[in-house]
Design a protein around this motif. Structure first.
Motif, PDB file in Angstrom:
ATOM      1  N   PRO A  24       0.959  -1.336   0.059  1.00  0.00           N
ATOM      2  CA  PRO A  24       0.144  -0.075  -0.069  1.00  0.00           C
ATOM      3  C   PRO A  24       0.860   1.292  -0.029  1.00  0.00           C
ATOM      4  O   PRO A  24       0.470   2.302  -0.308  1.00  0.00           O
ATOM      5  CB  PRO A  24      -1.048  -0.394   1.229  1.00  0.00           C
ATOM      6  CG  PRO A  24      -0.271  -1.036   2.099  1.00  0.00           C
ATOM      7  CD  PRO A  24       0.579  -2.021   1.206  1.00  0.00           C
ATOM      8  N   SER A 213      -0.207   6.748   0.262  1.00  0.00           N
ATOM      9  CA  SER A 213      -0.488   5.502   0.635  1.00  0.00           C
ATOM     10  C   SER A 213      -2.063   4.941   0.568  1.00  0.00           C
ATOM     11  O   SER A 213      -2.887   6.090   0.599  1.00  0.00           O
ATOM     12  CB  SER A 213      -0.071   5.252   2.296  1.00  0.00           C
ATOM     13  OG  SER A 213      -0.442   3.965   2.740  1.00  0.00           O
ATOM     14  N   ASP A 214      -2.129   3.740   0.353  1.00  0.00           N
ATOM     15  CA  ASP A 214      -3.415   3.119   0.145  1.00  0.00           C
ATOM     16  C   ASP A 214      -4.115   2.835   1.448  1.00  0.00           C
ATOM     17  O   ASP A 214      -5.000   2.145   1.588  1.00  0.00           O
ATOM     18  CB  ASP A 214      -3.413   2.056  -0.735  1.00  0.00           C
ATOM     19  CG  ASP A 214      -4.327   2.307  -2.072  1.00  0.00           C
ATOM     20  OD1 ASP A 214      -5.020   3.290  -2.178  1.00  0.00           O
ATOM     21  OD2 ASP A 214      -4.032   1.723  -3.280  1.00  0.00           O
ATOM     22  N   ASP A 215      -3.228   2.704   2.445  1.00  0.00           N
ATOM     23  CA  ASP A 215      -3.600   2.572   3.913  1.00  0.00           C
ATOM     24  C   ASP A 215      -3.833   3.253   4.745  1.00  0.00           C
ATOM     25  O   ASP A 215      -3.350   4.025   5.455  1.00  0.00           O
ATOM     26  CB  ASP A 215      -2.408   1.459   4.482  1.00  0.00           C
ATOM     27  CG  ASP A 215      -2.863   0.980   5.858  1.00  0.00           C
ATOM     28  OD1 ASP A 215      -3.951   1.060   6.276  1.00  0.00           O
ATOM     29  OD2 ASP A 215      -2.099   0.137   6.324  1.00  0.00           O
ATOM     30  N   GLN A 217      -6.222   3.745   7.406  1.00  0.00           N
ATOM     31  CA  GLN A 217      -6.298   3.573   8.726  1.00  0.00           C
ATOM     32  C   GLN A 217      -4.939   3.523   9.439  1.00  0.00           C
ATOM     33  O   GLN A 217      -4.790   4.123  10.577  1.00  0.00           O
ATOM     34  CB  GLN A 217      -6.618   2.187   8.955  1.00  0.00           C
ATOM     35  CG  GLN A 217      -8.263   1.769   8.336  1.00  0.00           C
ATOM     36  CD  GLN A 217      -8.623   1.530   7.124  1.00  0.00           C
ATOM     37  OE1 GLN A 217      -7.476   1.486   6.268  1.00  0.00           O
ATOM     38  NE2 GLN A 217      -9.541   0.986   6.810  1.00  0.00           N
ATOM     39  N   THR A 218      -3.844   3.295   8.784  1.00  0.00           N
ATOM     40  CA  THR A 218      -2.326   3.362   9.409  1.00  0.00           C
ATOM     41  C   THR A 218      -2.074   4.956   9.285  1.00  0.00           C
ATOM     42  O   THR A 218      -1.510   5.309  10.260  1.00  0.00           O
ATOM     43  CB  THR A 218      -1.447   2.522   8.552  1.00  0.00           C
ATOM     44  OG1 THR A 218      -1.671   1.260   8.729  1.00  0.00           O
ATOM     45  CG2 THR A 218      -0.008   2.786   9.212  1.00  0.00           C
ATOM     46  N   TYR A 310     -11.396  -8.465   0.688  1.00  0.00           N
ATOM     47  CA  TYR A 310     -10.678  -7.157   0.781  1.00  0.00           C
ATOM     48  C   TYR A 310     -10.456  -6.724  -0.686  1.00  0.00           C
ATOM     49  O   TYR A 310      -9.990  -7.766  -1.523  1.00  0.00           O
ATOM     50  CB  TYR A 310      -9.305  -7.347   1.549  1.00  0.00           C
ATOM     51  CG  TYR A 310      -9.511  -7.162   2.867  1.00  0.00           C
ATOM     52  CD1 TYR A 310      -9.443  -6.094   3.792  1.00  0.00           C
ATOM     53  CD2 TYR A 310      -9.593  -8.438   3.478  1.00  0.00           C
ATOM     54  CE1 TYR A 310      -9.572  -5.860   5.099  1.00  0.00           C
ATOM     55  CE2 TYR A 310      -9.873  -8.399   5.042  1.00  0.00           C
ATOM     56  CZ  TYR A 310      -9.941  -7.046   5.994  1.00  0.00           C
ATOM     57  OH  TYR A 310      -9.977  -6.974   6.995  1.00  0.00           O
ATOM     58  N   THR A 331      -3.724  -5.674   4.783  1.00  0.00           N
ATOM     59  CA  THR A 331      -2.325  -5.189   4.598  1.00  0.00           C
ATOM     60  C   THR A 331      -1.947  -5.157   3.213  1.00  0.00           C
ATOM     61  O   THR A 331      -0.861  -4.532   3.243  1.00  0.00           O
ATOM     62  CB  THR A 331      -1.435  -5.868   5.620  1.00  0.00           C
ATOM     63  OG1 THR A 331      -1.147  -7.294   4.965  1.00  0.00           O
ATOM     64  CG2 THR A 331      -1.680  -5.775   7.039  1.00  0.00           C
ATOM     65  N   CYS A 335      -6.107  -2.331   1.338  1.00  0.00           N
ATOM     66  CA  CYS A 335      -6.340  -2.370   2.749  1.00  0.00           C
ATOM     67  C   CYS A 335      -7.770  -2.424   3.020  1.00  0.00           C
ATOM     68  O   CYS A 335      -7.994  -2.067   4.279  1.00  0.00           O
ATOM     69  CB  CYS A 335      -5.392  -1.582   3.403  1.00  0.00           C
ATOM     70  SG  CYS A 335      -3.771  -1.763   3.002  1.00  0.00           S
ATOM     71  N   ASP A 336      -8.717  -2.162   2.049  1.00  0.00           N
ATOM     72  CA  ASP A 336     -10.271  -2.106   2.524  1.00  0.00           C
ATOM     73  C   ASP A 336     -10.900  -3.195   2.180  1.00  0.00           C
ATOM     74  O   ASP A 336     -10.827  -3.740   1.356  1.00  0.00           O
ATOM     75  CB  ASP A 336     -10.678  -0.891   1.572  1.00  0.00           C
ATOM     76  CG  ASP A 336     -10.105   0.679   2.118  1.00  0.00           C
ATOM     77  OD1 ASP A 336      -9.749   0.838   3.551  1.00  0.00           O
ATOM     78  OD2 ASP A 336      -9.711   1.663   1.522  1.00  0.00           O
TER      79      ASP A 336
END
Length: 342
Positions: A24, A213-215, A217-218, A310, A331, A335-336
């Protein structure tokens, strides 16, 4: 003697996502004036948001919380780190159910271009329209005119006296039909509706841009997961423009981006302008919206993979990025989670 092309002075901030890279973070590269910029992200150790190089960019700097009358008039701005107060420090109406309006996030005009090039999904945005490929769908009215700013609800909708309201300290409305949700939203007045795909896509892409980033949440905060009852609105009123907790810190707290609480997590949201019609995904960029798909654009994308899995495959359409296959993980890739019913 030479001539300067005026178009070249317009700053563009963009990214390209390598579809073939499942990481991501490394699947992103910055384009144009974003090259060399430091990404933004939550610092979970200090509990503060790190803006990186993005703090002074217009769509961050010009984003403000405000109270808006039902006729669309901006009444006043809120203290960005304490919504219970107006900018001048006096008490606000952010939790006042008798107030004739709602708490909204002011988003300045953003011109956006989305396209695909080989294995890359591409996005670029600018403050002034660079050329005719750049659209401002989230800021466009039904008549085609473009607004200088967009107002997006700061809080998830609460049902108060048969109206969908954006106010603090309220119970999030759930378990209603699409027709009821729309009737509650439009009961505020002719300018009001449920959240649109254009609005959602603009915010989502700006988050990808500033975090590289594609994450999400992080980068910004986990948000509320799990099966417990939805959090009441306003739990992050004193946390500023961006705030969240890591998964290690908590999976039952809210998250906030651009002064918008729980942009993900907490409750399911129906999005106007995005539909799955008999197994094909349709989109619509500007109002008016409907629940039949009339006037919508067929993306020809067919949702597939493991329902409730996901997302790993996405397409960057002109209207917004659309997931269509669930064979990823928590991850990898976007990540969705991806749920669908064809």
């Amino acid at each position: 003697m030479g001539m300067t092309n005026a178009v070249s002075s317009i700053k563009r901030y963009g990214f390209a996502i390598n579809k073939n890279d499942s990481n991501p973070a490394t699947r992103f590269i910055y384009l144009y004036d974003a090259m060399g910029m430091t990404p933004a992200a939550m610092n979970y150790a200090t509990g503060k948001f790190n803006y990186g190089s993005w703090g002074d960019v217009w769509f961050i700097k010009g984003n403000k919380p405000c109270m808006v009358k039902s006729d669309g008039t901006i009444d006043y701005y809120l203290k960005p780190d304490d919504y219970t107060k107006k900018e001048d420090g006096t008490a606000s109406d952010v939790a006042n159910t008798s107030y004739g309006g709602n708490a909204m996030s002011y988003i300045p005009l953003v011109w956006i271009k989305r396209w695909e090039e080989g294995k890359y999904e591409c996005f670029s945005c600018c403050q002034t329209q660079y050329d005719s490929d750049y659209k401002a769908y989230a800021h466009t009215r039904a008549d085609g005119s473009v607004m200088d700013y967009k107002l997006i609800a700061m809080f998830e909708g609460s049902y108060i006296s048969s109206k969908m309201r954006s106010l603090s300290g309220q119970t999030v409305g759930v378990s209603q039909t699409a027709a009821t949700e729309i009737s509650y939203a439009t009961a505020n007045g002719s300018l009001w509706y449920t959240q649109s795909f254009s609005e959602w896509s603009m915010i989502a892409d700006l988050l990808r841009l500033i975090s590289r980033s594609d994450d999400a949440q992080t980068a910004f905060g986990y948000g509320r997961g799990g099966a417990s009852a939805a959090l009441a609105t306003g739990t992050l009123n004193n946390k500023g423009q961006f705030f969240g907790y890591s998964a290690a810190q908590s999976t039952v707290n809210a998250v906030k981006v651009f002064h918008i609480e729980n942009f993900w997590g907490n409750a399911w949201n129906r999005i106007a302008g995005l539909m799955n019609l008999s197994g094909k995904i349709y989109t619509k960029a500007i109002p008016p919206y409907n629940t039949t798909g009339s006037g919508y654009t067929n993306t020809n994308l067919v949702p597939a993979g493991t329902v409730g899995g996901y997302a790993n495959l996405t397409k960057m359409t002109e209207h917004g990025r659309v997931p269509y296959n669930a064979a990823g993980s928590a991850t990898t890739y976007t990540c969705d989670g991806f749920w669908f019913n064809n």
